[in-house]
Design a protein around this motif. Structure first.
Motif, mmCIF file in Angstrom:
data_model
loop_
_atom_site.group_PDB
_atom_site.id
_atom_site.type_symbol
_atom_site.label_atom_id
_atom_site.label_comp_id
_atom_site.label_asym_id
_atom_site.label_seq_id
_atom_site.Cartn_x
_atom_site.Cartn_y
_atom_site.Cartn_z
ATOM 1 N N PHE A 10 0.823 -1.205 0.000
ATOM 2 C CA PHE A 10 0.000 0.000 0.000
ATOM 3 C C PHE A 10 0.863 1.263 0.000
ATOM 4 N N PHE A 11 1.922 1.275 0.794
ATOM 5 C CA PHE A 11 2.803 2.438 0.848
ATOM 6 C C PHE A 11 3.524 2.662 -0.478
ATOM 7 N N ALA A 12 4.002 1.597 -1.085
ATOM 8 C CA ALA A 12 4.688 1.719 -2.377
ATOM 9 C C ALA A 12 3.727 2.216 -3.451
ATOM 10 N N THR A 13 2.503 1.730 -3.427
ATOM 11 C CA THR A 13 1.498 2.195 -4.384
ATOM 12 C C THR A 13 1.218 3.674 -4.186
ATOM 13 N N PHE A 14 1.105 4.089 -2.936
ATOM 14 C CA PHE A 14 0.864 5.493 -2.639
ATOM 15 C C PHE A 14 2.005 6.370 -3.156
ATOM 16 N N ILE A 15 3.233 5.939 -2.951
ATOM 17 C CA ILE A 15 4.391 6.708 -3.412
ATOM 18 C C ILE A 15 4.425 6.787 -4.936
ATOM 19 N N VAL A 16 4.136 5.678 -5.612
ATOM 20 C CA VAL A 16 4.127 5.678 -7.079
ATOM 21 C C VAL A 16 3.052 6.619 -7.608
ATOM 22 N N PHE A 17 1.845 6.564 -7.022
ATOM 23 C CA PHE A 17 0.790 7.475 -7.451
ATOM 24 C C PHE A 17 1.177 8.930 -7.188
ATOM 25 N N ALA A 18 1.795 9.194 -6.047
ATOM 26 C CA ALA A 18 2.207 10.564 -5.733
ATOM 27 C C ALA A 18 3.256 11.054 -6.727
#
Length: 86
Positions: A10-18
């Motif tokens: 979830f954190f990696a996905t959030f960073i990629v989207f950001a």
């Protein structure tokens, strides 16, 4: 899968989207990333809450939650299409 692995995904996905929103020159990339992830989870929830009326149901599992959060609304649409054909 351990709980910390799910948190890392979830954190990696959030960073990629950001990062994607930052490169697209959005004013608030972190808010947009969080909104994209929340819309996917909200759409999955809405589909399952209206299953009694529509007859369409997506089983909630780790895979379906990850696809809906990572893919957003297109991810949930993909799950619906796969549910239709298989």
């Amino acid at each position: 899968m351990p709980w910390w692995g799910i948190v890392i995904i979830f954190f990696a996905t959030f960073i990629v989207f950001a990062l994607l929103h930052f490169t697209a020159k959005n004013k608030r990339p972190f808010r947009r990333a969080l909104l994209s992830m929340a819309l996917g989870a909200g759409t999955l929830t809405a589909i399952n809450l209206t299953a009694g009326f529509t007859g369409v149901y997506i089983p909630v599992s780790l895979l379906s939650v990850l696809v809906s959060v990572i893919g957003g609304i297109p991810g949930v649409t993909l799950l619906l299409a796969l549910n239709l054909f298989f």
